[in-house]
Design an enzyme around this catalytic site. Structure first.
Site, PDB file in Angstrom:
ATOM      1  N   HIS A  86      10.111   3.532   7.721  1.00 31.99           N
ATOM      2  CA  HIS A  86      10.522   3.539   6.561  1.00 31.99           C
ATOM      3  C   HIS A  86      11.468   2.464   6.260  1.00 31.99           C
ATOM      4  CE1 HIS A  86       8.124   7.482   6.023  1.00 31.99           C
ATOM      5  NE2 HIS A  86       8.419   7.464   6.809  1.00 31.99           N
ATOM      6  N   HIS A 119       6.875   3.425  13.934  1.00 29.18           N
ATOM      7  CA  HIS A 119       6.889   4.109  11.891  1.00 29.18           C
ATOM      8  C   HIS A 119       7.960   3.607  11.581  1.00 29.18           C
ATOM      9  CE1 HIS A 119       5.389   6.567   9.481  1.00 29.18           C
ATOM     10  NE2 HIS A 119       6.109   7.377   9.135  1.00 29.18           N
ATOM     11  N   ARG A 139      -2.077   8.755   3.419  1.00 31.00           N
ATOM     12  CA  ARG A 139      -1.207   9.440   4.103  1.00 31.00           C
ATOM     13  C   ARG A 139      -0.409   9.378   3.827  1.00 31.00           C
ATOM     14  NH1 ARG A 139       2.576  11.482   7.420  1.00 31.00           N
ATOM     15  NH2 ARG A 139       2.175   9.960   9.024  1.00 31.00           N
ATOM     16  N   ASP A 140       1.276   8.569   4.481  1.00 30.69           N
ATOM     17  CA  ASP A 140       1.948   9.266   4.360  1.00 30.69           C
ATOM     18  C   ASP A 140       2.135   8.881   3.040  1.00 30.69           C
ATOM     19  OD1 ASP A 140       4.615   9.162   4.585  1.00 30.69           O
ATOM     20  OD2 ASP A 140       5.253   8.263   6.404  1.00 30.69           O
ATOM     21  N   CYS A 154       9.833  10.277   2.055  1.00 31.11           N
ATOM     22  CA  CYS A 154      10.014  11.604   3.313  1.00 31.11           C
ATOM     23  C   CYS A 154      10.010  12.704   2.251  1.00 31.11           C
ATOM     24  CB  CYS A 154      10.737  11.349   4.201  1.00 31.11           C
ATOM     25  SG  CYS A 154      11.777  12.610   5.296  1.00 31.11           S
ATOM     26  N   ASN A 178       7.101   3.973   3.175  1.00 31.82           N
ATOM     27  CA  ASN A 178       7.307   3.011   4.620  1.00 31.82           C
ATOM     28  C   ASN A 178       7.090   1.307   4.345  1.00 31.82           C
ATOM     29  OD1 ASN A 178       4.954   5.266   5.357  1.00 31.82           O
ATOM     30  ND2 ASN A 178       6.002   4.566   6.789  1.00 31.82           N
TER      31      ASN A 178
END
Lengths: 303, 303
Positions: free
Chosen positions: B208, B206, B12-13, B239, B248
């Protein structure tokens, strides 16, 4: 005095194994820019044999050019007595002797036992004192060795104890191959902080960022009481003894961290980024630092 | 139970803003490899509007293919009630609602006030409970916001308190733009650890790695008592709200750190590296992780 001191080692550790050999002019420009950012101590070169490290063959010439920079203390790495014979012909402020925490690393890279090397250090120390130069003793592979694996903390403490009993000014603990994790910092450094304080000596930590734990280790060390760090502008460099090992933690990343923590380093970020840009331009390797890119983008610098 | 849980969010990210859109097959392969490395929870997709995030337009199809993977709990990001309407048609195990700690971020990215968004979350929560799905509430920009600067910790604590008073299963604290430094972790997380423990909820972090402090922050959070981390295989991603913001922290780097610390994650490094290689191959960005390259070199993998 600043709350934390960063000693930049990019002209030495950053450039010593690069396939491109920087010129004297380029090195002097880098050192000037670093000094303009507020750095007061810079490891500018090393007196290793030019046959092994041609990148540093110009040590004497570089020193002759940078000793005139105001408010700058120059440091030069010295691997043996022969190296010191060259160093003492210069105006270098501090000589940094490097010995390893493990016998195998010493045998392979210096060709001596730890005892033999320590004996030679004591001879150099006497000369350096006569010459009025500051001295540092660096314990290489303090956390892990490419030949022996994880380093026994007791081996570091024992060597540190011998070092601190001498006239040395500074003890440097080096994670030469960038293998340390924060729990190792937590296990080893508090006793070293105490020992060096008791001995009235300076304690520095020299970190590489091979596995991405460099900043985590630096922060952990700060939390524990370490107040002097060696770093390399833009994070250039590598370790000749560990293929693929990465450069030092980036001076500007560490400076940014302390700035955010409101811990004074005496450094000006904008100028430090300019110096880091110069460092990066002299290296063929991809610089490790993160903040340089962010600053350059914000400033619209063409990097 | 493992001592620390890592939740991988690379499908996803890691892939959501890449210019190259990975196919369903590629995503399924990545998720399978991640599961084979021991990951038990993976954020596999998001139910955002395909017009805004075409990379996730195949959410339903991906979920249909990966819900059959044994021992895997799937997570999907859900930005609003419409997204949940799509998610409830699938067998997704957990839905992850994202709201920001700051009003400006919510206004710009969700078009709602924090209150309006929280009200909508409560509606979704009722539906998710009926549907037997686990729920998470993520507080975005918990440390810094691209519009408001440093985030007031009290804003995070206040929102966390409201969240923990609901039936939610998990509270997620996100450093969306990778701006946090360890002292911020130290300032904010202990109270959140206490609040979530008291409420009997799970707490995840979470992170980054935009400025290179990701691992330092994770280590600091672990030291404080955080036991669940979101990370992205090979460190891919970015992002969309902070140009140049990095992905991340890398799942394999974090797993390696815990392995060295002898903290059980339930993950097999060799297989995790293989999964990270797949993740990296699906991304056009330079992966951030460091351990993947080191493992590949040691194994002679052609990467």
């Amino acid at each position: 005095m600043t709350a934390v001191e960063i000693i930049d080692v990019s002209p030495r550790d950053g450039l010593q194994i690069d396939s491109r050999i920087a010129s004297v002019d380029e090195k002097v420009t880098l050192i000037e820019r670093l000094a303009q950012s507020g750095l007061r101590r810079i490891e500018v070169t090393s007196f290793v044999h030019p046959k092994f490290v041609p990148q540093m063959a110009d040590a004497t010439e570089v020193l002759a050019r940078v000793t005139q920079i105001p408010n700058l203390q120059t440091i030069a790495l010295v691997p043996n007595l022969k190296g010191y014979e060259r160093a003492r012909q210069t105006e270098v402020s501090e000589v940094n002797w490097v010995s390893a925490a493990t016998e195998t690393f010493n045998a392979k890279n210096i060709g001596q036992t730890k005892d033999e090397n320590f004996h030679q250090f004591q001879q150099m120390l006497r000369l350096a004192k006569e010459d009025g130069k500051r001295t540092a003793f660096s314990i290489a592979v303090s956390f892990g060795c490419p030949y022996e694996g994880e380093t026994d903390p007791q081996a570091v403490l024992d060597l540190a104890e011998r070092v601190l009993a001498t006239d040395v000014d500074r003890l440097m603990i080096a994670d030469t191959i960038g293998i340390a994790i924060p729990t190792q910092i937590e296990a080893l450094m508090p006793e070293l902080v105490e020992m060096t304080e008791k001995a009235g000596k300076e304690l520095s930590l020299h970190l590489h960022d091979t596995r991405g734990f460099g900043v985590a280790n630096a922060y952990e060390a700060y939390r524990i009481g370490v107040r002097s760090f060696e770093a390399s502008a833009s994070g250039i460099g590598g370790c000749p003894f560990a293929p693929g090992a990465a450069g030092n933690i980036a001076t500007e990343d560490l400076a940014y961290l302390f700035e955010r923590m409101q811990v004074d380093t005496g450094l000006q970020m904008d100028r430090l980024i300019e110096a880091a840009n110069v460092a990066a331009s002299l290296s063929t390797k991809t610089p490790l630092g993160k903040m340089r890119e962010i600053y350059n983008r914000e400033k619209g610098n063409d990097q």
